[in-house]
Design a protein around this motif. Sequence first.
Motif, PDB file in Angstrom:
ATOM      1  N   ASN A 130     -13.032 -30.993 -99.886  1.00 26.51           N
ATOM      2  CA  ASN A 130     -12.929 -29.567-100.206  1.00 26.51           C
ATOM      3  C   ASN A 130     -13.332 -28.682 -99.024  1.00 26.51           C
ATOM      4  O   ASN A 130     -12.777 -27.595 -98.852  1.00 26.51           O
ATOM      5  N   GLN A 131     -14.270 -29.134 -98.202  1.00 22.54           N
ATOM      6  CA  GLN A 131     -14.614 -28.376 -97.000  1.00 22.54           C
ATOM      7  C   GLN A 131     -13.437 -28.333 -96.039  1.00 22.54           C
ATOM      8  O   GLN A 131     -13.179 -27.312 -95.406  1.00 22.54           O
ATOM      9  N   GLY A 132     -12.707 -29.447 -95.934  1.00 14.04           N
ATOM     10  CA  GLY A 132     -11.516 -29.471 -95.088  1.00 14.04           C
ATOM     11  C   GLY A 132     -10.448 -28.512 -95.596  1.00 14.04           C
ATOM     12  O   GLY A 132      -9.784 -27.827 -94.808  1.00 14.04           O
ATOM     13  N   ILE A 133     -10.289 -28.437 -96.912  1.00 10.00           N
ATOM     14  CA  ILE A 133      -9.315 -27.511 -97.501  1.00 10.00           C
ATOM     15  C   ILE A 133      -9.730 -26.070 -97.228  1.00 10.00           C
ATOM     16  O   ILE A 133      -8.890 -25.213 -96.943  1.00 10.00           O
ATOM     17  N   LYS A 134     -11.029 -25.776 -97.286  1.00 14.39           N
ATOM     18  CA  LYS A 134     -11.496 -24.414 -96.994  1.00 14.39           C
ATOM     19  C   LYS A 134     -11.137 -24.005 -95.575  1.00 14.39           C
ATOM     20  O   LYS A 134     -10.748 -22.863 -95.330  1.00 14.39           O
ATOM     21  N   VAL A 135     -11.261 -24.939 -94.635  1.00 11.45           N
ATOM     22  CA  VAL A 135     -10.922 -24.647 -93.244  1.00 11.45           C
ATOM     23  C   VAL A 135      -9.430 -24.357 -93.117  1.00 11.45           C
ATOM     24  O   VAL A 135      -9.020 -23.417 -92.424  1.00 11.45           O
ATOM     25  N   HIS A 193      -2.578 -20.255 -99.279  1.00 21.27           N
ATOM     26  CA  HIS A 193      -2.385 -20.898-100.583  1.00 21.27           C
ATOM     27  C   HIS A 193      -2.061 -22.386-100.461  1.00 21.27           C
ATOM     28  O   HIS A 193      -1.641 -23.007-101.426  1.00 21.27           O
ATOM     29  N   LYS A 194      -2.248 -22.958 -99.290  1.00 20.89           N
ATOM     30  CA  LYS A 194      -1.967 -24.381 -99.082  1.00 20.89           C
ATOM     31  C   LYS A 194      -3.147 -25.218 -99.565  1.00 20.89           C
ATOM     32  O   LYS A 194      -4.270 -24.770 -99.572  1.00 20.89           O
ATOM     33  N   GLY A 195      -2.849 -26.442 -99.923  1.00 21.39           N
ATOM     34  CA  GLY A 195      -3.906 -27.371-100.307  1.00 21.39           C
ATOM     35  C   GLY A 195      -4.449 -27.097-101.698  1.00 21.39           C
ATOM     36  O   GLY A 195      -4.276 -26.026-102.254  1.00 21.39           O
ATOM     37  N   LYS A 196      -5.081 -28.101-102.259  1.00 19.13           N
ATOM     38  CA  LYS A 196      -5.633 -28.003-103.599  1.00 19.13           C
ATOM     39  C   LYS A 196      -7.018 -28.640-103.583  1.00 19.13           C
ATOM     40  O   LYS A 196      -7.203 -29.724-103.039  1.00 19.13           O
ATOM     41  N   PHE A 197      -7.972 -27.950-104.153  1.00 22.43           N
ATOM     42  CA  PHE A 197      -9.301 -28.527-104.285  1.00 22.43           C
ATOM     43  C   PHE A 197      -9.260 -29.646-105.316  1.00 22.43           C
ATOM     44  O   PHE A 197      -8.494 -29.591-106.270  1.00 22.43           O
TER      45      PHE A 197
END
Length: 68
Positions: free
Chosen positions: A28-33, A42-46
């Motif tokens: 999830n930290q990677g998605i935040k970046v 809006h890319k990626g999903k937690f």
Amino acid sequence: MKKQEIIKKWKQGLSKEVLAKIYRREYNQGIKVIRATVKNRHKGKFITNYEALSYIEKIIYIYIKNEE
């Protein structure tokens, strides 16, 4: 977290639940970046704890299966 790291920590005695929490946090930290830029807002999903646990269990199952 790579598959080898997961197996290594599991062998050291960490439970699957703890590994899932660690994996979820890092993922999830990677998605935040990724979402920090406007282009990828809006890319990626937690992922949830349940999804992380599912991933961890698959890796451990494949490892145990190949050991035998």
